[in-house]
Design a protein around this motif. Sequence first.
Motif, PDB file in Angstrom:
ATOM      1  N   ILE A  77      25.434   1.721  38.548  1.00  0.00           N
ATOM      2  CA  ILE A  77      24.444   2.681  38.678  1.00  0.00           C
ATOM      3  C   ILE A  77      23.109   2.178  39.206  1.00  0.00           C
ATOM      4  CG2 ILE A  77      22.957   4.517  37.365  1.00  0.00           C
ATOM      5  CD1 ILE A  77      25.560   4.844  35.496  1.00  0.00           C
ATOM      6  N   CYS A  78      22.431   2.402  40.108  1.00  0.00           N
ATOM      7  CA  CYS A  78      21.319   1.962  40.699  1.00  0.00           C
ATOM      8  C   CYS A  78      20.631   2.888  41.186  1.00  0.00           C
ATOM      9  CB  CYS A  78      21.564   0.609  41.282  1.00  0.00           C
ATOM     10  SG  CYS A  78      22.248   0.810  42.824  1.00  0.00           S
ATOM     11  N   THR A  79      19.356   2.588  41.653  1.00  0.00           N
ATOM     12  CA  THR A  79      18.499   3.572  42.418  1.00  0.00           C
ATOM     13  C   THR A  79      19.133   3.739  44.029  1.00  0.00           C
ATOM     14  OG1 THR A  79      16.875   2.156  43.176  1.00  0.00           O
ATOM     15  CG2 THR A  79      16.443   3.251  41.111  1.00  0.00           C
ATOM     16  N   ALA A 104      22.076   3.017  27.628  1.00  0.00           N
ATOM     17  CA  ALA A 104      23.310   2.078  27.840  1.00  0.00           C
ATOM     18  C   ALA A 104      24.050   2.129  26.689  1.00  0.00           C
ATOM     19  CB  ALA A 104      22.651   0.707  28.450  1.00  0.00           C
ATOM     20  N   LYS A 105      23.448   1.935  25.383  1.00  0.00           N
ATOM     21  CA  LYS A 105      24.231   1.888  24.321  1.00  0.00           C
ATOM     22  C   LYS A 105      25.220   3.050  24.193  1.00  0.00           C
ATOM     23  CE  LYS A 105      22.373  -0.952  21.057  1.00  0.00           C
ATOM     24  NZ  LYS A 105      21.413  -1.319  20.161  1.00  0.00           N
ATOM     25  N   THR A 154      15.660   6.608  35.916  1.00  0.00           N
ATOM     26  CA  THR A 154      15.345   7.127  34.785  1.00  0.00           C
ATOM     27  C   THR A 154      16.731   7.446  33.915  1.00  0.00           C
ATOM     28  OG1 THR A 154      15.962   9.649  35.719  1.00  0.00           O
ATOM     29  CG2 THR A 154      13.607   8.405  36.003  1.00  0.00           C
ATOM     30  N   PRO A 155      16.361   7.429  32.458  1.00  0.00           N
ATOM     31  CA  PRO A 155      17.516   7.848  31.577  1.00  0.00           C
ATOM     32  C   PRO A 155      18.335   9.151  32.114  1.00  0.00           C
ATOM     33  CG  PRO A 155      15.377   7.102  30.505  1.00  0.00           C
ATOM     34  CD  PRO A 155      15.078   7.244  32.008  1.00  0.00           C
ATOM     35  N   GLU A 156      17.820  10.127  32.337  1.00  0.00           N
ATOM     36  CA  GLU A 156      18.430  11.181  32.722  1.00  0.00           C
ATOM     37  C   GLU A 156      19.440  11.036  34.098  1.00  0.00           C
ATOM     38  OE1 GLU A 156      14.955  11.784  30.731  1.00  0.00           O
ATOM     39  OE2 GLU A 156      14.911  10.992  32.543  1.00  0.00           O
ATOM     40  N   ASP A 157      18.866  10.213  35.009  1.00  0.00           N
ATOM     41  CA  ASP A 157      19.637   9.964  36.037  1.00  0.00           C
ATOM     42  C   ASP A 157      20.793   9.022  35.968  1.00  0.00           C
ATOM     43  OD1 ASP A 157      17.070   9.839  38.532  1.00  0.00           O
ATOM     44  OD2 ASP A 157      18.360  11.555  38.045  1.00  0.00           O
ATOM     45  N   ILE A 158      20.740   8.117  34.790  1.00  0.00           N
ATOM     46  CA  ILE A 158      21.723   7.254  34.310  1.00  0.00           C
ATOM     47  C   ILE A 158      22.720   8.136  33.903  1.00  0.00           C
ATOM     48  CG2 ILE A 158      22.453   5.370  32.764  1.00  0.00           C
ATOM     49  CD1 ILE A 158      19.535   4.273  33.219  1.00  0.00           C
ATOM     50  N   ILE A 159      22.304   9.164  32.718  1.00  0.00           N
ATOM     51  CA  ILE A 159      23.247   9.932  32.037  1.00  0.00           C
ATOM     52  C   ILE A 159      24.081  10.631  33.036  1.00  0.00           C
ATOM     53  CG2 ILE A 159      23.513  11.892  30.348  1.00  0.00           C
ATOM     54  CD1 ILE A 159      20.965  10.637  29.010  1.00  0.00           C
ATOM     55  N   HIS A 160      23.347  11.445  33.958  1.00  0.00           N
ATOM     56  CA  HIS A 160      24.143  12.149  34.949  1.00  0.00           C
ATOM     57  C   HIS A 160      25.246  11.390  35.834  1.00  0.00           C
ATOM     58  CE1 HIS A 160      24.873  15.100  38.344  1.00  0.00           C
ATOM     59  NE2 HIS A 160      24.319  13.865  39.254  1.00  0.00           N
ATOM     60  N   LYS A 181      13.169   0.339  26.669  1.00  0.00           N
ATOM     61  CA  LYS A 181      13.902   0.753  25.726  1.00  0.00           C
ATOM     62  C   LYS A 181      14.562   1.991  25.776  1.00  0.00           C
ATOM     63  CE  LYS A 181      10.875  -1.543  22.185  1.00  0.00           C
ATOM     64  NZ  LYS A 181       9.789  -1.461  21.408  1.00  0.00           N
ATOM     65  N   GLN A 182      14.399   3.250  26.441  1.00  0.00           N
ATOM     66  CA  GLN A 182      14.608   4.359  26.847  1.00  0.00           C
ATOM     67  C   GLN A 182      16.027   3.957  27.494  1.00  0.00           C
ATOM     68  OE1 GLN A 182      14.241   7.268  25.581  1.00  0.00           O
ATOM     69  NE2 GLN A 182      12.593   6.213  24.464  1.00  0.00           N
ATOM     70  N   ILE A 183      15.971   2.951  28.430  1.00  0.00           N
ATOM     71  CA  ILE A 183      17.346   2.849  29.278  1.00  0.00           C
ATOM     72  C   ILE A 183      18.405   2.111  28.203  1.00  0.00           C
ATOM     73  CG2 ILE A 183      18.234   1.245  30.938  1.00  0.00           C
ATOM     74  CD1 ILE A 183      15.751   2.188  32.805  1.00  0.00           C
ATOM     75  N   GLN A 184      17.600   1.160  27.398  1.00  0.00           N
ATOM     76  CA  GLN A 184      18.589   0.621  26.338  1.00  0.00           C
ATOM     77  C   GLN A 184      19.383   1.472  25.467  1.00  0.00           C
ATOM     78  OE1 GLN A 184      16.517  -1.786  23.613  1.00  0.00           O
ATOM     79  NE2 GLN A 184      18.140  -2.924  22.764  1.00  0.00           N
TER      80      GLN A 184
END
Lengths: 347, 347, 347, 347
Positions: A84-86, A165-166, A119-125, A159-162
């Motif tokens: 996952i990346c931009t 990720a966890k 963003t965390p939202e995008d990662i989750i998506h 920290k939000q991304i961490q």
Amino acid sequence: MYEKINEQFASDNYSQICPEVLKKIIELNNDNALAYGNDYYTKYAADKLRELFETDCEIFFVFTGTAANSLSLAALCSSYHSIICTDVAHIETDECGAPEFFSNGSKLLLAEEKNGKLTPEDIIHLATKRTDIHYPKPKVISITQSTELGTVYTIEELKQIQKVAKEYNLYIQMDGARFANAVASLKCKPADITWKVGVDVLCFSGTKNGMAMGEVIVFFNKELAQDFDYRCKQAGQLASKMKFISAQWLGLLENDLWRKNATHANNMAKYFEEQISDIKNIKIKFPVESNSVFIEAPAQILEQLKQRDWIFYGFIGLGGGRFVFAWNTSKKRVDELVKDLKELSNS
Amino acid sequence: MYEKINEQFASDNYSQICPEVLKKIIELNNDNALAYGNDYYTKYAADKLRELFETDCEIFFVFTGTAANSLSLAALCSSYHSIICTDVAHIETDECGAPEFFSNGSKLLLAEEKNGKLTPEDIIHLATKRTDIHYPKPKVISITQSTELGTVYTIEELKQIQKVAKEYNLYIQMDGARFANAVASLKCKPADITWKVGVDVLCFSGTKNGMAMGEVIVFFNKELAQDFDYRCKQAGQLASKMKFISAQWLGLLENDLWRKNATHANNMAKYFEEQISDIKNIKIKFPVESNSVFIEAPAQILEQLKQRDWIFYGFIGLGGGRFVFAWNTSKKRVDELVKDLKELSNS
Amino acid sequence: MYEKINEQFASDNYSQICPEVLKKIIELNNDNALAYGNDYYTKYAADKLRELFETDCEIFFVFTGTAANSLSLAALCSSYHSIICTDVAHIETDECGAPEFFSNGSKLLLAEEKNGKLTPEDIIHLATKRTDIHYPKPKVISITQSTELGTVYTIEELKQIQKVAKEYNLYIQMDGARFANAVASLKCKPADITWKVGVDVLCFSGTKNGMAMGEVIVFFNKELAQDFDYRCKQAGQLASKMKFISAQWLGLLENDLWRKNATHANNMAKYFEEQISDIKNIKIKFPVESNSVFIEAPAQILEQLKQRDWIFYGFIGLGGGRFVFAWNTSKKRVDELVKDLKELSNS
Amino acid sequence: MYEKINEQFASDNYSQICPEVLKKIIELNNDNALAYGNDYYTKYAADKLRELFETDCEIFFVFTGTAANSLSLAALCSSYHSIICTDVAHIETDECGAPEFFSNGSKLLLAEEKNGKLTPEDIIHLATKRTDIHYPKPKVISITQSTELGTVYTIEELKQIQKVAKEYNLYIQMDGARFANAVASLKCKPADITWKVGVDVLCFSGTKNGMAMGEVIVFFNKELAQDFDYRCKQAGQLASKMKFISAQWLGLLENDLWRKNATHANNMAKYFEEQISDIKNIKIKFPVESNSVFIEAPAQILEQLKQRDWIFYGFIGLGGGRFVFAWNTSKKRVDELVKDLKELSNS
């Protein structure tokens, strides 16, 4: 035949070897040493890096950022996994498919950059949009710090991304082509924006920061580094005269030169930003948080700049102009650019 | 922490940067240049190489011999093809499977070395032993010049191989880790033992001959070089500050320094051979035709040599001891080795 | 256009679908089912296989033995690792470099076969001959049971290998192209010669034993099977109408048909061996322990056999003639072969 | 344990083997034949296919559409090349990165689908947006015919694409998972929408059209097929009992059964489209031109359909419901679906 060019701001890849680093190369050339990284310089540089990061990590020296990113990603995921990346990530836009090559098939899942960031939202998506066997399973988050658009993830953002990720069982790889500039910008310690916020592996660039060539891959998650030296060797990234790379790192690490170089580059970017802030027609596209400034300007201004022998890139796919400042950027030369921009803007 | 070691003959990879090359690095550091090989130095070095080889060939700079060999082989054959070489070929014994990796699966077909060389008979045998679909189709002959055992293919031997290659529709790739030493040994021109005898691509090493790092891939068969720059980039072998590699080549090419460096190394090998010719118990294993000397000696002599802090390799898999001489080998140091060998032999 | 050929003993790959299996295909064709292995047949076949092996193992269905071997090996080792096997191993001689392809570069380290087998001594030699970074690190032992030369590892031999594997930290992959024949030969249970003696993964062939096509990969070491379904999918080995493969396995597993088929094939081999035991000029090359008989005979006898429209292979690289017997071998046809051999030998 | 499910419209991958094909399997099981495609059936099937396409083309049989697509793409481009396709292309959404895997790194460049199709404008945009070395060079256009959204490229549209391909030096690969349905829909000849409009290679599916399994790769550009059989073998796609795949093709080709099967499937789709045309809340999302119907409906209707044991997919990433009709779709069962849709819509 000799095309002498003036100092340019196309990229910090245009910068020279800084004197302290060059000095180290000359010095060590008088010593004999073992080959393939078994020499004293390499071991010492690795120790200094562990000191710098304040943790016991695994250190590997390779030649290019492309190799560093791709090899570390390949160590984190298999061919049927995804990353996952931009959509402006260097691993997507400028490595000619190296991540796909070194992993033998990992796919990159792209999120639209938000000021250059994931963003965390995008990662989750992206991590949850497909869970079936017909789509490669997301395994790694790749973030670039400082981002390709010159912005810098704050500690809180990391920290939000961490956290995400966890929760979704993802590794975090950090493309640190301009990591030094991020640390300088945040005035923090390297540990604060790497392993302390869950980064598993960092690719830390020396080439952009005063070395001739050389990147270091830092594994904070040591398990992931198993047999990584074999991987580097098989990938043609094991230097026989490794000392010439590690010695350059010693030059950069001594007296925190890496931080000073990066700070200077950031300062020049800030200075440039200020100097053009009142030029009509020129807009700063993204917050200037490290050593790059992206401007939006009418096409003919950019064209005329080029005719005045200024060399710079548009954003890959985004138009405009990017100016990158380096450890050896002279204020005088920045002033010349500002002067030309003012002239062209007023004409 | 500082392990200062004395001059060793374990490998020419232990050698330093020769002064003319280092000078070039320092010089060009004062110039600004474009990145990624678009600079003047890289274009100039490529032209000088074309001059040296007396032909219009395609030139690519990469970091390591492993990468050079593997990338050139991958350009010559697909994953379901195979490569013919000796069982002591560097691509088989010391590249950690890099040819298999970069080609995504090409197999190496091994022939027993005859004084380090591939013979036409062996090539024919391997090229014809299987013609069915269940075995990778032979596509390339890989020869090392000078060989891993220090011998040198004569022009006549190369012509024989060229003949077989033509007949069986095989490409010829040349691993030139010690190509300079071969040219010096034969007192010929580079063209005489490359494209004039059917070599399609040569990997020419600078690292072993006085550079810090750097290899050049020379495609005489230009068709095979199509999109090879993309291949190098994807493989993480495209240096952003390419000028630092090409400038080193300029240093080596000026005044035929490459030939002088190689000649000196060869001379030191010959000198060493003479000096130990009358030592009982020490046998020269292979004809000394370039810069390596392989000796056979009783195990305890070799062991005691190591105890006297001499560093050297056994032949990979073959036992004994290998001594490799470089551009900067001092006669004084050779005498010290000879002295110790004589002592240990007499005791 | 229609080349009707008589029953041949070139390979058990020439055999037909046995009636019970064909019946299952026809039966299930009347049912609707989910695709991609989510159907009842696939789940049921997997359960029956777990029953057969008396353990909780992970089951995957793929199309060919080449794919089964290569995918399982790729799951066990990375590109910079190596695989220990004999020089007559199918993965080396007849898969066109598939193991190298699927693993993206793993090398095969070959030991000379001893009656077709890998010995503990040879494994130790290959596992320890190189420990440096320039050579791919051995990671897996691949043994073929029954071997390519028709012999069968005893349980004791397998225990010896298990011991070595444990000591040198190697996985064990078993190429079971003729696994059924081995089990039938030893009159043991499948578990006795797999997980109970340390085999991590088995590739169990159905194609040679009465199916149209289909192999099953059985992971006893379940950790190694993580995300293996993704690997199969990415490799183009996930059948959409998986039920047609698994249903064939149901046909084979019912009433131990797999064992009966294999036993018949073995018996035909034994019968043939006896029948030719007194023919002058014909030598049995290897102990007949499964369903293959390798004979050594004068070249012209073999040539004339071919002229009498007998189709058979020489040993790959070893000359002579190989005759393989299958589930549907008719004694009548074996007698015809024996008759011709006797005639040609006497003439 | 036995989950008997009713006829479903989730995919034509759920369909059975049609009787004529099953008959062929049973018939040929009485004949002996050579293995690995050297048998009469395979040669005959290849000839019939050449007849069908009215041209001398190279024919290869593989097991899955994923393998067919990926292998053909890998034959057309190297790892540092890229492939242009839509964002709903099966090679992007449902092959778990197989194209990237088999090519060892080729990137997919995605264009937003326009009614499921790639447009000439989009191709030009993607083919020209990057020309530098840092991005994989576009080399192939991959179009799916019929598209993943059930639409069909007209001959005119294909000619436009051919024109662009020629101008930008791109190959054309056609994913023909539902090629038969396209030919049936256009009432044309297979040649009309393949080589006559510049298609270099077609992957033609049998699995979806009445076979148990089996795809055929048809190279119209024969140069591109050089050594392709080796590629298939190395990829584990060479069936030893190839006759069982080719015989299925013979069954499909006889009496144009392939066309009849596809026509029936298309007709059922059209019938379904008509039947639901007046249901409030149900919208047809894309023109129904082959055998798929995509509907948009309120979430709870779709949910309740599932509770009534209807199995169907949403569009990958697009929501809604997709119904795919096959050679064996019964009108009666379609009526049941229509009835349920009407009920749920009215409630």
